[in-house]
Design an enzyme around this catalytic site. Structure first.
Site, PDB file in Angstrom:
ATOM      1  N   SER A 142      87.509  -0.959 -53.687  1.00 47.39           N
ATOM      2  CA  SER A 142      88.430  -1.940 -53.186  1.00 47.39           C
ATOM      3  C   SER A 142      89.435  -1.412 -52.014  1.00 47.39           C
ATOM      4  CB  SER A 142      89.080  -2.692 -54.334  1.00 47.39           C
ATOM      5  OG  SER A 142      89.923  -3.500 -53.800  1.00 47.39           O
ATOM      6  N   TYR A 155      94.731  -2.112 -61.628  1.00 41.79           N
ATOM      7  CA  TYR A 155      93.797  -2.362 -60.735  1.00 41.79           C
ATOM      8  C   TYR A 155      93.533  -1.279 -59.463  1.00 41.79           C
ATOM      9  CZ  TYR A 155      90.046  -4.880 -58.104  1.00 41.79           C
ATOM     10  OH  TYR A 155      88.939  -5.206 -57.321  1.00 41.79           O
TER      11      TYR A 155
HETATM   12  N1  LIG Z   1      86.078 -10.452 -55.649  1.00 42.02           N
HETATM   13  C1  LIG Z   1      86.879  -9.415 -54.929  1.00 42.02           C
HETATM   14  O1  LIG Z   1      87.830 -10.001 -54.137  1.00 42.02           O
HETATM   15  C2  LIG Z   1      86.604  -8.159 -55.084  1.00 42.02           C
HETATM   16  C3  LIG Z   1      87.193  -7.188 -53.947  1.00 42.02           C
HETATM   17  C4  LIG Z   1      86.985  -5.792 -53.917  1.00 42.02           C
HETATM   18  C5  LIG Z   1      86.504  -5.461 -55.044  1.00 42.02           C
HETATM   19  N2  LIG Z   1      85.823  -6.140 -55.918  1.00 42.02           N
HETATM   20  C6  LIG Z   1      85.112  -5.505 -57.110  1.00 42.02           C
HETATM   21  O2  LIG Z   1      83.951  -6.033 -57.257  1.00 42.02           O
HETATM   22  C7  LIG Z   1      83.338  -5.792 -58.302  1.00 42.02           C
HETATM   23  C8  LIG Z   1      82.755  -7.177 -58.966  1.00 42.02           C
HETATM   24  O3  LIG Z   1      83.643  -8.048 -59.175  1.00 42.02           O
HETATM   25  P1  LIG Z   1      83.383  -9.734 -58.740  1.00 42.02           P
HETATM   26  O4  LIG Z   1      84.636 -10.089 -57.773  1.00 42.02           O
HETATM   27  O5  LIG Z   1      82.186  -9.943 -58.429  1.00 42.02           O
HETATM   28  O6  LIG Z   1      83.862 -10.065 -60.175  1.00 42.02           O
HETATM   29  P2  LIG Z   1      83.426 -10.934 -61.417  1.00 42.02           P
HETATM   30  O7  LIG Z   1      82.491 -12.075 -60.956  1.00 42.02           O
HETATM   31  O8  LIG Z   1      84.179 -11.022 -62.363  1.00 42.02           O
HETATM   32  O9  LIG Z   1      82.122  -9.880 -61.907  1.00 42.02           O
HETATM   33  C9  LIG Z   1      82.454  -8.767 -62.724  1.00 42.02           C
HETATM   34  C10 LIG Z   1      81.204  -8.416 -63.346  1.00 42.02           C
HETATM   35  O10 LIG Z   1      81.643  -7.031 -64.059  1.00 42.02           O
HETATM   36  C11 LIG Z   1      81.204  -7.199 -65.478  1.00 42.02           C
HETATM   37  N3  LIG Z   1      81.821  -6.504 -66.281  1.00 42.02           N
HETATM   38  C12 LIG Z   1      83.127  -6.479 -66.643  1.00 42.02           C
HETATM   39  N4  LIG Z   1      83.380  -5.664 -67.597  1.00 42.02           N
HETATM   40  C13 LIG Z   1      82.230  -5.291 -68.113  1.00 42.02           C
HETATM   41  C14 LIG Z   1      82.096  -4.143 -68.881  1.00 42.02           C
HETATM   42  N5  LIG Z   1      83.204  -3.811 -69.765  1.00 42.02           N
HETATM   43  N6  LIG Z   1      80.744  -3.613 -69.103  1.00 42.02           N
HETATM   44  C15 LIG Z   1      79.664  -4.243 -68.355  1.00 42.02           C
HETATM   45  N7  LIG Z   1      79.916  -5.293 -67.286  1.00 42.02           N
HETATM   46  C16 LIG Z   1      81.298  -5.620 -67.096  1.00 42.02           C
HETATM   47  C17 LIG Z   1      81.057  -8.639 -65.683  1.00 42.02           C
HETATM   48  O11 LIG Z   1      80.052  -9.156 -66.613  1.00 42.02           O
HETATM   49  P3  LIG Z   1      80.156  -9.143 -68.132  1.00 42.02           P
HETATM   50  O12 LIG Z   1      81.570 -10.127 -68.160  1.00 42.02           O
HETATM   51  O13 LIG Z   1      79.039 -10.098 -68.401  1.00 42.02           O
HETATM   52  O14 LIG Z   1      80.160  -8.083 -68.849  1.00 42.02           O
HETATM   53  C18 LIG Z   1      80.695  -9.260 -64.287  1.00 42.02           C
HETATM   54  O15 LIG Z   1      79.224  -9.145 -64.082  1.00 42.02           O
HETATM   55  C19 LIG Z   1      84.453  -5.319 -59.262  1.00 42.02           C
HETATM   56  O16 LIG Z   1      84.406  -3.876 -59.677  1.00 42.02           O
HETATM   57  C20 LIG Z   1      85.618  -5.594 -58.356  1.00 42.02           C
HETATM   58  O17 LIG Z   1      86.689  -4.975 -58.437  1.00 42.02           O
HETATM   59  C21 LIG Z   1      85.884  -7.432 -56.027  1.00 42.02           C
END
Ligand SMILES: NC(=O)c1ccc[n+]([C@@H]2O[C@H](COP(=O)([O-])OP(=O)(O)OC[C@H]3O[C@@H](n4cnc5c(N)ncnc54)[C@H](OP(=O)(O)O)[C@@H]3O)[C@@H](O)[C@H]2O)c1
Length: 256
Positions: A142, A155
């Site tokens: 990120s 984070y």
């Molecule tokens: N959205 C943004 O603005 C943004 C920006 C920069 C980076 N990111 C990064 O992108 C990635 C995905 O984020 P997102 O925005 O798509 O969020 P999201 O929709 O909340 O998805 C997060 C995913 O991670 C899984 N997860 C969480 N804890 C877990 C665990 N202990 N074991 C296995 N799976 C787990 C969740 O599945 P379950 O709950 O089913 O386990 C879900 O599939 C993250 O690493 C986030 O930091 C996001």
């Protein structure tokens, strides 16, 4: 890149970026090992991937469980012969009030999932990749990992750690046939960001972000940061002296 021949191990597949990426790659004919904790969502996604033209298996496991992640990777490898690409995407944003109050357990949870969960995924795929002298590790890090952000200590630390970890790994494996791609997105509309009332600069629609991820993986980029406007600001901010950075970053709070 011929996705039809690619076997992909994707963590955090059940929602947001992981889910959208899984469908986009399935449409290109890829074979996916889908990892997350919520089994029902994974099952429905695996069906969707198959309908979209790909193959999919799912593994309802927690990335903090190193043994379970290793077994999931083994299972995918045993069936399809190898894993070509790891996309270490599982992550949580952390609970604002708890991490702001310096609750060590809340901080530990964020770091365990975001950083050590990615380490577990690397450990599950890298030895076989090294044996095959081929593979790609992709970190969904990120822009929040460039400098400490307000109200985001856990984070920011987890993403700074993730970026440094994958960069170090790259130095050790790039001469052995393994590419490492570190992707640093800004704000994307997903369940992770949906609860926030504060303004997020250059917030992207999920579907607009997906080509950026795919392009970075296909071109085997070492780093990919987007959107370019926020990436430029964050890169420049790296060189601000602390007093100037503090003034600007404090005002730019995007978490309530
Ligand atoms: N959205 C943004 O603005 C943004 C920006 C920069 C980076 N990111 C990064 O992108 C990635 C995905 O984020 P997102 O925005 O798509 O969020 P999201 O929709 O909340 O998805 C997060 C995913 O991670 C899984 N997860 C969480 N804890 C877990 C665990 N202990 N074991 C296995 N799976 C787990 C969740 O599945 P379950 O709950 O089913 O386990 C879900 O599939 C993250 O690493 C986030 O930091 C996001």
């Amino acid at each position: 890149m011929d996705w039809k021949n690619k076997i992909i191990f994707l963590t955090g597949a059940s929602s947001g970026i992981g889910e959208a990426l899984a469908i986009a790659l399935a449409k290109r004919g890829a074979t996916l090992g889908l990892v997350a904790r919520r089994e029902e969502l994974l099952k429905a996604l695996a069906d969707k991937c198959k309908q979209s033209g790909g193959q999919a298996r799912y593994f309802a496991v927690d990335v903090t469980d190193a043994k379970a992640i290793a077994e999931a990777a083994d299972s995918l490898r045993n069936e399809f012969g190898r894993i070509d690409v790891l996309i270490a995407n599982a992550g949580i944003g952390g609970n604002n009030s708890e991490t702001r109050n310096f609750n060590a357990q809340a901080v530990t949870e964020v770091i365990n999932i975001n950083l050590l969960g990615a380490v577990n995924a690397v450990a599950a795929v890298l030895p076989a990749m090294l044996e095959n002298k081929s593979g790609q590790l992709v970190a969904i890090s990120s822009l929040a990992g460039f400098r400490g952000l307000p109200k985001s200590a856990a984070y920011s630390a987890s993403k700074a750690g993730m970026t440094a970890f994958f960069e170090s790994v790259r130095l050790d494996v790039q001469d052995k046939g393994i590419d490492v791609t570190i992707i640093q997105p800004g704000f994307i509309k997903t369940p992770l960001t949906s609860g926030r009332a504060n303004k997020m600069p250059f917030l992207m629609e999920l579907e607009d972000s997906i080509p950026h991820f795919i392009n970075a993986i296909e071109r085997r980029k070492k780093f990919a940061a987007f959107p370019w406007q926020l990436a430029t600001i964050v890169r420049l901010a790296r060189f601000f002296p602390a007093s100037l950075y503090d003034k600007i970053a404090k005002r730019a709070s995007f978490r309530e």
